[in-house]
Design a protein around this motif. Structure first.
Motif, PDB file in Angstrom:
ATOM      1  N   ARG A 246       2.336   4.474   4.978  1.00 43.99           N
ATOM      2  CA  ARG A 246       1.992   3.258   4.224  1.00 43.99           C
ATOM      3  C   ARG A 246       1.263   3.620   2.920  1.00 43.99           C
ATOM      4  O   ARG A 246       1.549   3.087   1.860  1.00 43.99           O
ATOM      5  CB  ARG A 246       1.114   2.361   5.095  1.00 43.99           C
ATOM      6  N   ARG A 247       0.317   4.563   3.061  1.00 49.75           N
ATOM      7  CA  ARG A 247      -0.441   4.963   1.876  1.00 49.75           C
ATOM      8  C   ARG A 247       0.448   5.670   0.858  1.00 49.75           C
ATOM      9  O   ARG A 247       0.220   5.593  -0.344  1.00 49.75           O
ATOM     10  CB  ARG A 247      -1.626   5.835   2.266  1.00 49.75           C
ATOM     11  N   LYS A 248       1.487   6.372   1.383  1.00 45.36           N
ATOM     12  CA  LYS A 248       2.426   7.026   0.465  1.00 45.36           C
ATOM     13  C   LYS A 248       3.157   5.986  -0.379  1.00 45.36           C
ATOM     14  O   LYS A 248       3.322   6.141  -1.581  1.00 45.36           O
ATOM     15  CB  LYS A 248       3.456   7.841   1.252  1.00 45.36           C
ATOM     16  N   TYR A 249       3.595   4.917   0.293  1.00 42.23           N
ATOM     17  CA  TYR A 249       4.293   3.851  -0.435  1.00 42.23           C
ATOM     18  C   TYR A 249       3.382   3.267  -1.514  1.00 42.23           C
ATOM     19  O   TYR A 249       3.795   3.052  -2.650  1.00 42.23           O
ATOM     20  CB  TYR A 249       4.743   2.743   0.519  1.00 42.23           C
ATOM     21  N   ILE A 250       2.129   3.016  -1.134  1.00 41.55           N
ATOM     22  CA  ILE A 250       1.172   2.452  -2.098  1.00 41.55           C
ATOM     23  C   ILE A 250       0.980   3.440  -3.251  1.00 41.55           C
ATOM     24  O   ILE A 250       0.958   3.072  -4.421  1.00 41.55           O
ATOM     25  CB  ILE A 250      -0.177   2.128  -1.408  1.00 41.55           C
ATOM     26  N   TYR A 251       0.875   4.726  -2.886  1.00 41.58           N
ATOM     27  CA  TYR A 251       0.684   5.769  -3.901  1.00 41.58           C
ATOM     28  C   TYR A 251       1.847   5.773  -4.889  1.00 41.58           C
ATOM     29  O   TYR A 251       1.658   5.794  -6.109  1.00 41.58           O
ATOM     30  CB  TYR A 251       0.573   7.122  -3.194  1.00 41.58           C
ATOM     31  N   TYR A 252       3.087   5.737  -4.347  1.00 34.23           N
ATOM     32  CA  TYR A 252       4.262   5.757  -5.227  1.00 34.23           C
ATOM     33  C   TYR A 252       4.321   4.487  -6.089  1.00 34.23           C
ATOM     34  O   TYR A 252       4.662   4.554  -7.273  1.00 34.23           O
ATOM     35  CB  TYR A 252       5.547   5.901  -4.414  1.00 34.23           C
ATOM     36  N   ALA A 253       3.984   3.361  -5.475  1.00 35.29           N
ATOM     37  CA  ALA A 253       4.007   2.093  -6.231  1.00 35.29           C
ATOM     38  C   ALA A 253       2.997   2.140  -7.363  1.00 35.29           C
ATOM     39  O   ALA A 253       3.284   1.768  -8.505  1.00 35.29           O
ATOM     40  CB  ALA A 253       3.706   0.923  -5.302  1.00 35.29           C
ATOM     41  N   LEU A 254       1.799   2.642  -7.033  1.00 35.94           N
ATOM     42  CA  LEU A 254       0.753   2.731  -8.055  1.00 35.94           C
ATOM     43  C   LEU A 254       1.141   3.716  -9.160  1.00 35.94           C
ATOM     44  O   LEU A 254       0.916   3.459 -10.339  1.00 35.94           O
ATOM     45  CB  LEU A 254      -0.569   3.171  -7.431  1.00 35.94           C
ATOM     46  N   SER A 255       1.749   4.849  -8.771  1.00 36.08           N
ATOM     47  CA  SER A 255       2.186   5.831  -9.776  1.00 36.08           C
ATOM     48  C   SER A 255       3.175   5.209 -10.725  1.00 36.08           C
ATOM     49  O   SER A 255       3.060   5.338 -11.938  1.00 36.08           O
ATOM     50  CB  SER A 255       2.902   7.017  -9.139  1.00 36.08           C
ATOM     51  N   THR A 256       4.167   4.526 -10.145  1.00 40.26           N
ATOM     52  CA  THR A 256       5.213   3.911 -10.970  1.00 40.26           C
ATOM     53  C   THR A 256       4.593   2.904 -11.929  1.00 40.26           C
ATOM     54  O   THR A 256       4.874   2.902 -13.125  1.00 40.26           O
ATOM     55  CB  THR A 256       6.244   3.200 -10.069  1.00 40.26           C
TER      56      THR A 256
END
Lengths: 202, 143
Positions: free
Chosen positions: A9-19
């Protein structure tokens, strides 16, 4: 110390935030290089049978409003009742400090009368309405409007017509001043779609 | 204006006692009002933050003109998500533009922790019904 691996879940948030972050960085970097758009005017359309164009809200941020406006042929109308032809529609203005606009406000008004678009000062002070003729424009003309607040008056200027000053019932100095946008009426609602193009200048 | 100064004083006084986290920032904002630069100081505790800010156009000045619209206000920060070295924050601002005009500015920021207490933030806001972009550099001076 070894860092704990990111959960799914945190990975998804991380990728979303990066984008989002990179997109924002690109946005900031490219903002200054942006080419001006062909038609910078904002079009306000008052639909048939309505008083308002799209509802929008904005607080006033300085002691003056400067804008250009273009009416087209849709500004030509005939009221159902002859006397309503003298009613004043509203263009742009603001409510005064912390007051409702029927209590204290200043706006440019307009109406189709005598085969021209008459532009008027339309002011409320302590709930009392005052109007004063400023000048006239024709459909498809670009006209320049300037409205300034001074301590004791609202000063209206249209193109090269003489300035019109209407006294201001000062109720406060610092607070919320909200902007007012195109409104048809008067008593009657728009007889057909009315389109007004406006370009605000800071 | 007095209210803002009083609140700022309380925030700063409280932060010096509790010293949870105090951050100073310099930032630039491109908006309908042109490019503005500014400074802020913010106290943070857990997921909430509060601070004061000043921003203006070409000059750091309270003088109002067609190309200088100084803004003095309060900012509130609410952390929404944290992932690795990044945080997503809601950072609305409220204050006075040109000394008299009360405004509310909704803003969303993504913050990157670059090195220790040094952070870079990218924000999107709405000013005068138009989108605005903010770039900020912050440093944590007290923890």
């Amino acid at each position: 110390m070894k860092k704990a691996p990111l959960t799914k879940r945190r990975k998804y948030i991380y990728y979303a935030l990066s984008t989002y972050g990179w997109a924002m960085l690109l946005f900031v970097l490219t903002l200054s290089c942006e080419q001006p758009i062909d038609d910078p005017y904002e079009t306000f359309v008052i639909p048939e049978g309505k008083h308002n164009a799209t509802l929008t809200t904005q607080s006033l941020q300085s002691d003056q409003i400067n804008f250009s406006a273009i009416f087209d042929e849709s500004a030509i109308y005939e009221s159902k009742t002859a006397e309503n032809q003298h009613d004043i529609n509203k263009l742009v203005g603001f409510s005064d400090c912390n007051a409702h606009h029927h209590q204290s406000s200043a706006r440019f008004g307009w109406r189709w009368l005598n085969d021209q678009i008459e532009i008027l000062a339309y002011v409320y002070g302590d709930g009392e309405r005052q109007t004063e003729y400023i000048g006239a424009v024709n459909p498809n003309d670009t006209a320049s409007y300037h409205l300034k607040i001074t301590e004791k008056a609202y000063v209206f200027r249209l193109n090269d017509f003489d300035e019109v000053a209407v006294s201001r019932a000062k109720n406060c100095d610092r607070g919320l001043y909200y902007m007012l946008f195109p409104y048809f009426g008067g008593d009657e609602k728009a007889p057909h779609d009315i389109s007004i193009k406006i370009l605000f200048r800071s | 204006m007095k209210v803002i100064i009083r609140i700022a004083f309380l925030v700063l006084a409280y932060s010096s006692v509790e010293a949870q986290e105090l951050t100073v920032s310099v930032f630039g904002q491109s908006s309908e009002l042109g490019f503005q630069r500014g400074y802020s100081i913010q106290y943070e505790k857990e997921k909430w933050g509060m601070g004061v800010l000043f921003q203006s156009g070409k000059t750091i000045s309270l003088e109002t003109s067609n190309n200088n619209h100084p803004f003095i206000g309060l900012t509130i920060a609410r952390e929404l998500y944290t992932a690795g070295k990044m945080r997503l924050l809601l950072t609305p601002k409220v204050g006075f533009v040109n000394q008299h005009f009360l405004v509310f500015i909704p803003e969303l920021q993504t913050e990157f922790n670059l090195y220790k207490g040094l952070r870079l933030s990218l924000g999107t806001a709405i000013r005068a019904r138009q989108p605005a972009a903010t770039l900020a550099l912050s440093y944590q001076i007290l923890k």
